[in-house]
Scaffold this active site. Structure first.
Site, PDB file in Angstrom:
ATOM      1  CG  ASP A   1      -4.700   3.152  10.647  1.00 21.27           C
ATOM      2  OD1 ASP A   1      -5.654   3.877  11.019  1.00 21.27           O
ATOM      3  OD2 ASP A   1      -4.752   2.455   9.614  1.00 21.27           O
TER       4      ASP A   1
ATOM      5  NE  ARG B   1      -2.735   1.248   3.537  1.00 17.27           N
ATOM      6  CZ  ARG B   1      -3.654   1.463   4.482  1.00 17.27           C
ATOM      7  NH1 ARG B   1      -4.911   1.744   4.128  1.00 17.27           N
ATOM      8  NH2 ARG B   1      -3.354   1.398   5.754  1.00 17.27           N
TER       9      ARG B   1
END
Length: 536
Positions: A448, A169
């Site tokens: 996150d 990613r």
């Protein structure tokens, strides 16, 4: 920048401002940097124009309201004939994916976890320091080659014979890489991450029976997907690889992106295999999209679960759109993680994850995410039991999502406990991020950057709307400032004076409070934080 780079003819106008640590020269080769620079020169003007268009759309929404499904793209949605390219063999069954940052131990443990895929995150689960980004590329290259190993505290870590399929990613379109300059401009973090990973690993992956696979974050419009598609076509052409070699999964983690899910699939139809329900960033995007709409205030974050109507409608919409077009629909992340030394809390966490995965599998998702190796077995058991086939492309949830389905806020309360948790988690996550850590366990949840973004934008919106807590207390600057100081004191008591002084807690609180109390909502806290702390 080393003499060997500055003297290379293909690197005129290219400057590396980050320190060249031992081993970095094997990733930042002249050829790899020239590849990234070429992509930058071709596509950065479009990227910048699309970022300006985001701001313009948000200004229009603030003034006029949110449209929903855009009528000018109705022909794509109404045409039932087109399909995406079928998934490659090693992405046909993705029932359990583990996610995490790209530090060396995490990469080895995730690949060995028993999950079908590992989403190696250079975005929200990584703090974008120069060293984290380049060392992450080194770790991923070594993982692809099968040579990655680590000696840590007397223990040796190496790869098992069978490992998860690797998916990278890169960063979102909004983030720059300040340490690579081309013709006086910062390179896009997305192009830097994608370019280096593809350049070094595409052919090796193909030789090993896999391919260059990517998760694409934060897309808000199909034109942003078209930009990625054009980059894929160019990269494959430059490498002499066929169309469709690159395969992508797009995170539907913005509200505008959810309304363009079908159009995003269409733009990437030669390269896409799946969409993913990125639930936490989706909540953040919902708040940001309706930032000035007092009728769209959400209750405490803990009350906004996947069971509330607008989140359930979003998940069903993604599955429906994907399966009609031959794409997989990946579930999202339950943030619960195993709890050491507390059997009751650990059992509760496992039960919560199991229930979440049962909901996803029953809805028709083709797989799901976990944040910890200890949860791979839980998710696998659920999907093995409820999904005996490799995927559920044959399952299409009934009905159609309407604008009201996807934007009506749920019932709930705004409490002092919820406000306090927002501030506590915001400070705790940002402090860890400033220390270079992108994925952080807080209060038995794996968090996150989306966590801090929900906390920040929700408080900003509550304050701007003049919201009141269930006690009647106004959410204002005085309350936010007071609770911020209280939570700083809580952290100081928890971690001790020495670590508090060096652990970036005061800096995190100052940044969090400044952004929450600002007159204008900053689109992403990571942009100003990056410029102030890391872009040097």
């Amino acid at each position: 920048m080393s003499d060997s780079l500055t003297s290379h003819p293909a690197l005129q106008g290219v400057e590396i401002k980050g320190a060249m640590q031992p081993g970095y020269e094997t990733i930042l080769t002249p050829e790899a940097l020239a590849f990234v620079a070429q992509l930058h020169r071709m596509y950065n003007p479009t990227r910048l124009a699309l970022l300006r268009a985001r701001d313009q759309r948000q200004a229009w929404i603030n003034q006029e309201g949110f449209i929903g499904f855009e009528p000018e793209y109705a022909s794509i949605r109404d045409d039932r004939s087109w399909q995406v390219r079928p998934a490659p063999a090693d992405l046909a069954d993705r029932r359990v994916e583990i996610t995490g940052p790209c530090d060396r131990k995490m990469v080895i443990n995730a690949l060995n976890s028993g999950a079908h895929c590992f989403m190696a995150c250079l975005e929200d689960a990584s703090a974008p320091t120069w060293d984290v980004m380049v060392q992450g590329q080194i770790n991923l290259r070594d993982a692809v080659a099968g040579t990655i190993s680590l000696e840590d505290k007397g223990k040796t870590y190496t790869l098992n014979e069978k490992t998860a399929v690797l998916i990278c990613r890169p960063r979102g379109w909004h983030l720059d890489e300040a340490h690579m300059i081309v013709d006086g401009e910062r390179v896009s973090g997305a192009i830097f991450d994608f370019g280096l990973y593809f350049f070094h690993n595409a052919r090796v992956l193909l030789a090993r029976g896999s391919g260059p696979y990517f998760y694409l974050p934060k897309l808000q419009h199909s034109l942003e997907a078209r930009l990625w598609n054009n980059i894929f076509i160019t990269a494959q052409s430059m490498a002499g690889l066929p169309l469709g070699t690159i395969r992508a999964t797009v995170l539907i983690e913005t509200l505008p992106g959810a309304f363009m899910a079908e159009e995003i699939l269409y733009e990437l139809r030669d390269h896409i295999t799946a969409l993913n329900c990125g639930r936490w960033d989706y909540i953040f995007s919902y708040i940001k999209t309706f930032q000035t709409d007092a009728t769209k205030l959400l209750p405490d974050r803990a009350q906004v679960t996947m069971k509330v109507p607008f989140m359930a409608a979003y998940a069903a919409h993604v599955v429906r759109v994907c399966h009609r077009r031959g794409a997989h629909a990946m579930g999202g992340m339950s943030a619960f993680i195993p709890v050491k030394d507390d059997q009751a809390a650990n059992e509760a966490a496992f039960a919560a994850v199991r229930a979440d995965k049962e909901r996803e599998a029953s809805l028709g998702h083709d797989g799901t995410w976990v944040a910890h190796p200890g949860l791979v077995g839980v998710a696998r058991e659920v999907f093995d039991r409820l999904m005996p086939t490799p995927n559920q492309l044959h399952v299409i949830p009934p009905g159609e999502a309407t604008l009201a389905d996807l934007v009506t806020p749920p019932e709930g309360t705004r409490t002092l406990a919820g406000l306090t948790n927002n501030i506590n988690v915001g400070i705790g996550y940002i402090a860890a991020w400033l220390r270079g850590q992108g994925a952080v366990p807080l209060h038995n949840l794996m968090e996150d950057a989306a966590t801090a973004e929900i906390s920040r934008t929700q408080l900003w919106q509550w304050k701007q709307a003049g919201a009141r807590l269930e006690t009647g207390e106004a959410v204002d600057a005085a309350l936010i400032t007071r609770v911020t100081q209280e939570q700083l004191d809580v952290y100081k008591a928890q971690v001790g004076d020495n670590f508090f002084a060096t652990g970036k807690y005061a800096e995190a609180a100052d940044l969090f409070r400044t952004l929450v109390l600002a007159d204008r909502l900053e689109p992403f806290l990571t942009n100003p934080a990056y410029d102030f702390y890391f872009a040097r």
